[in-house]
Motif scaffolding. Structure first.
Motif, PDB file in Angstrom:
ATOM      1  N   GLY A 183      97.912 -33.710  42.570  1.00  9.93           N
ATOM      2  CA  GLY A 183      96.960 -34.717  42.136  1.00  9.93           C
ATOM      3  C   GLY A 183      97.302 -35.297  40.776  1.00  9.93           C
ATOM      4  O   GLY A 183      97.241 -36.517  40.565  1.00  9.93           O
ATOM      5  N   LEU A 184      97.663 -34.423  39.824  1.00 11.29           N
ATOM      6  CA  LEU A 184      98.062 -34.893  38.503  1.00 11.29           C
ATOM      7  C   LEU A 184      99.283 -35.803  38.589  1.00 11.29           C
ATOM      8  O   LEU A 184      99.359 -36.837  37.907  1.00 11.29           O
ATOM      9  N   MET A 185     100.231 -35.425  39.430  1.00 10.90           N
ATOM     10  CA  MET A 185     101.449 -36.213  39.578  1.00 10.90           C
ATOM     11  C   MET A 185     101.145 -37.600  40.129  1.00 10.90           C
ATOM     12  O   MET A 185     101.642 -38.612  39.623  1.00 10.90           O
ATOM     13  N   MET A 186     100.285 -37.657  41.156  1.00 12.74           N
ATOM     14  CA  MET A 186      99.988 -38.940  41.788  1.00 12.74           C
ATOM     15  C   MET A 186      99.213 -39.869  40.858  1.00 12.74           C
ATOM     16  O   MET A 186      99.544 -41.049  40.715  1.00 12.74           O
ATOM     17  N   PHE A 187      98.169 -39.353  40.229  1.00 12.48           N
ATOM     18  CA  PHE A 187      97.352 -40.216  39.391  1.00 12.48           C
ATOM     19  C   PHE A 187      98.025 -40.536  38.058  1.00 12.48           C
ATOM     20  O   PHE A 187      97.705 -41.548  37.432  1.00 12.48           O
ATOM     21  N   SER A 188      98.949 -39.690  37.609  1.00 17.32           N
ATOM     22  CA  SER A 188      99.686 -40.000  36.380  1.00 17.32           C
ATOM     23  C   SER A 188     100.639 -41.164  36.593  1.00 17.32           C
ATOM     24  O   SER A 188     100.829 -41.998  35.706  1.00 17.32           O
ATOM     25  N   MET A 220     109.403 -33.726  39.812  1.00 17.15           N
ATOM     26  CA  MET A 220     108.646 -34.962  40.020  1.00 17.15           C
ATOM     27  C   MET A 220     107.451 -35.039  39.073  1.00 17.15           C
ATOM     28  O   MET A 220     107.085 -36.111  38.591  1.00 17.15           O
ATOM     29  N   PHE A 221     106.849 -33.882  38.788  1.00 17.45           N
ATOM     30  CA  PHE A 221     105.715 -33.860  37.861  1.00 17.45           C
ATOM     31  C   PHE A 221     106.173 -34.238  36.447  1.00 17.45           C
ATOM     32  O   PHE A 221     105.502 -35.013  35.755  1.00 17.45           O
ATOM     33  N   VAL A 222     107.309 -33.689  36.022  1.00 16.12           N
ATOM     34  CA  VAL A 222     107.845 -34.027  34.697  1.00 16.12           C
ATOM     35  C   VAL A 222     108.155 -35.520  34.623  1.00 16.12           C
ATOM     36  O   VAL A 222     107.863 -36.191  33.616  1.00 16.12           O
ATOM     37  N   LEU A 223     108.726 -36.053  35.705  1.00 15.94           N
ATOM     38  CA  LEU A 223     109.054 -37.482  35.734  1.00 15.94           C
ATOM     39  C   LEU A 223     107.793 -38.333  35.648  1.00 15.94           C
ATOM     40  O   LEU A 223     107.735 -39.308  34.881  1.00 15.94           O
ATOM     41  N   SER A 224     106.777 -37.964  36.429  1.00 16.45           N
ATOM     42  CA  SER A 224     105.536 -38.745  36.423  1.00 16.45           C
ATOM     43  C   SER A 224     104.824 -38.656  35.072  1.00 16.45           C
ATOM     44  O   SER A 224     104.230 -39.630  34.607  1.00 16.45           O
ATOM     45  N   ALA A 225     104.892 -37.471  34.440  1.00 16.78           N
ATOM     46  CA  ALA A 225     104.243 -37.311  33.142  1.00 16.78           C
ATOM     47  C   ALA A 225     104.967 -38.091  32.053  1.00 16.78           C
ATOM     48  O   ALA A 225     104.335 -38.640  31.138  1.00 16.78           O
ATOM     49  N   SER A 226     106.294 -38.173  32.143  1.00 17.28           N
ATOM     50  CA  SER A 226     107.072 -38.867  31.106  1.00 17.28           C
ATOM     51  C   SER A 226     107.046 -40.375  31.272  1.00 17.28           C
ATOM     52  O   SER A 226     107.123 -41.111  30.280  1.00 17.28           O
ATOM     53  N   HIS A 227     106.938 -40.865  32.514  1.00 17.86           N
ATOM     54  CA  HIS A 227     106.943 -42.304  32.752  1.00 17.86           C
ATOM     55  C   HIS A 227     105.564 -42.846  33.123  1.00 17.86           C
ATOM     56  O   HIS A 227     105.418 -44.044  33.356  1.00 17.86           O
ATOM     57  N   GLY A 228     104.585 -41.964  33.218  1.00 18.22           N
ATOM     58  CA  GLY A 228     103.250 -42.409  33.589  1.00 18.22           C
ATOM     59  C   GLY A 228     102.233 -42.027  32.532  1.00 18.22           C
ATOM     60  O   GLY A 228     102.544 -41.921  31.342  1.00 18.22           O
ATOM     61  N   ARG A 229     101.024 -41.812  32.986  1.00 23.71           N
ATOM     62  CA  ARG A 229      99.926 -41.464  32.073  1.00 23.71           C
ATOM     63  C   ARG A 229      99.310 -40.153  32.536  1.00 23.71           C
ATOM     64  O   ARG A 229      98.471 -40.130  33.433  1.00 23.71           O
ATOM     65  N   LEU A 230      99.749 -39.061  31.918  1.00 24.50           N
ATOM     66  CA  LEU A 230      99.235 -37.750  32.286  1.00 24.50           C
ATOM     67  C   LEU A 230      97.742 -37.646  31.976  1.00 24.50           C
ATOM     68  O   LEU A 230      97.004 -36.957  32.696  1.00 24.50           O
ATOM     69  N   ASP A 231      97.306 -38.333  30.927  1.00 22.92           N
ATOM     70  CA  ASP A 231      95.889 -38.284  30.581  1.00 22.92           C
ATOM     71  C   ASP A 231      95.019 -38.869  31.687  1.00 22.92           C
ATOM     72  O   ASP A 231      93.904 -38.407  31.944  1.00 22.92           O
ATOM     73  N   ALA A 232      95.545 -39.892  32.387  1.00 21.96           N
ATOM     74  CA  ALA A 232      94.799 -40.468  33.504  1.00 21.96           C
ATOM     75  C   ALA A 232      94.694 -39.479  34.656  1.00 21.96           C
ATOM     76  O   ALA A 232      93.640 -39.347  35.289  1.00 21.96           O
ATOM     77  N   GLY A 233      95.792 -38.752  34.902  1.00 21.56           N
ATOM     78  CA  GLY A 233      95.755 -37.734  35.949  1.00 21.56           C
ATOM     79  C   GLY A 233      94.778 -36.626  35.625  1.00 21.56           C
ATOM     80  O   GLY A 233      94.018 -36.178  36.489  1.00 21.56           O
TER      81      GLY A 233
END
Length: 531
Positions: free
Chosen positions: A277-282, A197-210
């Protein structure tokens, strides 16, 4: 059948099982719905460092103490304290720590299983695409309708019972075939799913925001309230004061390096909270849709609405709540174990019967909390439902009291030679630090935490319009006065940090087309140790 107080409670067969079992007990809902919020408003990475310091000062010494007491006695917390009190020649009153810890575990499990039922239902809701076009208000209405609608309480009870059946089924299989085998599968599988789920959120979201929300260093956001929040979170989220660490210590093999394992669990628990936290905010694409969210509102409303924006959201939402189910399942299995172990040692009953009896009792106690959200919502004492009082008594009284008794007993009743024997091979400097922390620091800090928790909870009832005697005349006047919109605070009040922000509407107020429900779950529910 072996007689009373002579039951063999069993043991793990692999030395790494203690680590996985303890990790399953400590990683809980608070890692998902509380820690990300605290880090985002209390300085990001500085709060993480502050939290780690509180863990080393408060949590780690007490976790080690509970675990080594169980390992030394090879019994659950009740018989462990009974034997140690007799050996040390101390007052029999110290033995109260045992029964009180079992009661705390029982009560916490009773409402944790209720939340487990909600999460289990949300796996089904996600898989059937209930959140496909969900908005914040419609998701709020869905949660409120499921939990607080008196016409659907039977469905709620069914999910609650289903979740407890899963827990009891594992426990009834025994320590090795049930507890050890299940936790060695559930906990690693949950972490692998979280990593995916973290990889998915980082690839489709904004890891920098997290990273900006959770890890960036923001000194201006750190204050005394940050320290207070770190202490509360460190104490209430790792299964202390409920006999879990003692029973797992009793089950541990002779080859298990207990103190190293406890330290590894503490660090791993923190890492999981950071990743969550990183996953949610990303995944919050606008960078702020989860800002200020926590508790029920974060997990059951804002998060699924945010995830609905991702590709294949139906699968993603179902997978996320499956991950949460696995986390709560492992927690519930761990919380049931002290109760089952005590029942076996007290009655000499077979494992299966002890698990079933304990499970039925937990189910019946859980109905009090479950029905407090719907059918019994109007039955209140001093402005709070039975669920609120169960949570308050457990978190404000029982858990701190047990922790204080164990710390004070280890620091004042046990001789240094006996303490050294129980702790095992430990450097002299570490042993001296442990001795004075248990003797002076922990009792004072935990008493302060418990007092603040209780005072804030009672004050929160007054702020919600309670006419209880401790509220005085102010709350009654406020109840009668027209409600005025409140300005959003720049930082939440510290206390136990489980309170709701004044500017945020409760769930019952934000569901369109539904009647306000007085006791639907909301941010005001202080749910630290539904761990």
């Amino acid at each position: 059948m072996l007689g009373k107080y002579h039951t063999s409670i069993g043991s793990f067969t692999r030395k790494s099982t203690f680590f996985w079992a303890a990790l399953g007990a400590t990683v809980g809902l608070a890692n998902l719905w509380q820690f990300p919020y605290l880090a985002s408003v209390h300085g990001g990475g500085l709060f993480v460092l502050l939290y780690l310091a509180c863990l080393l000062l408060v949590t780690l010494p007490l976790m080690v103490t509970e675990a080594v007491l169980g390992r030394h006695s090879r019994h659950g917390i009740v018989l462990a304290m009974d034997g140690l009190v007799k050996s040390a020649g101390c007052s029999p009153l110290w033995r109260l720590a045992g029964p009180l810890s079992i009661l705390a575990a029982f009560l916490v499990l009773s409402f944790t299983a209720v939340f487990g039922g909600i999460v289990l239902a949300y796996v089904f809701f996600g898989a059937t695409d209930r959140f496909g076009v969900a908005t914040q208000s419609s998701a709020t209405g869905m949660l409120s309708d499921f939990v607080s609608n008196p016409g659907r309480y039977r469905e709620f009870m069914a999910w609650h019972a289903f979740f407890l059946i899963l827990v009891v089924w594992v426990s009834a299989q025994g320590v090795v075939k049930g507890l050890e085998r299940s936790l060695r599968m559930i906990v690693p599988a949950a972490f692998l799913l979280m990593l995916a789920m973290f990889v998915l959120s980082a690839s489709h979201g904004r890891l920098d925001a997290g990273v900006d929300y959770i890890l960036a260093l923001r000194p201006d956001d750190v204050g005394f309230d940050s320290l207070q929040a770190a202490f509360f979170h460190a104490f209430y989220t790792l299964g202390l004061g409920m006999g879990v660490w003692a029973i797992f210590g009793a089950y541990s093999t002779t080859h298990t390096r207990l103190k190293r394992s406890v330290l590894a669990v503490v660090l791993m628990d923190t890492l999981v909270a950071i990743v969550a936290g990183l996953m949610m905010f990303s995944v919050a694409l606008d960078g702020s849709s989860l800002d200020g969210e926590r508790g029920f509102g974060l997990l059951f409303v804002s998060l699924p609405v945010t995830l609905a924006q991702l590709p294949y959201s139906q699968v993603v939402i179902a997978a996320v709540f499956l991950l949460v189910v696995m986390i709560v399942w492992a927690t519930a299995i761990s919380l049931l174990e002290p109760v089952v172990g005590w029942l076996r040692e007290w009655t000499g009953s077979p494992r299966g019967w002890a698990a079933v009896i304990a499970g039925v009792a937990v189910w019946m106690a859980g109905l009090v909390s479950l029905l407090s959200f719907n059918l019994w919502a109007d039955y209140q004492f001093a402005g709070a439902t039975m669920f609120r009082w169960i949570e308050l008594v457990t978190g404000g009284l029982l858990i701190p009291l047990v922790a204080i008794l164990i710390a004070a007993f280890a620091g004042w009743c046990l001789t240094r030679r006996y303490s050294a024997q129980i702790l095992g091979s430990t450097p002299v400097v570490i042993r001296k630090i442990w001795y004075w922390v248990m003797r002076l620091v922990l009792p004072v800090v935990i008493a302060w935490i418990g007092l603040q928790y209780t005072v804030f909870s009672l004050t929160n009832l007054c702020n919600n319009g309670s006419a209880a005697i401790w509220c005085g005349q102010g709350s009654v006047a406020e109840e009668a006065a027209p409600t005025q919109p409140e300005a959003e605070p720049q930082r939440p009040q510290s206390a136990p940090d489980g309170e709701s922000d004044g500017s945020r509407q409760e769930l019952r107020d934000s569901a369109p087309g539904t009647e306000p429900v007085e006791n639907s779950p909301n941010g005001a529910d202080i749910l630290y140790h539904s761990v």
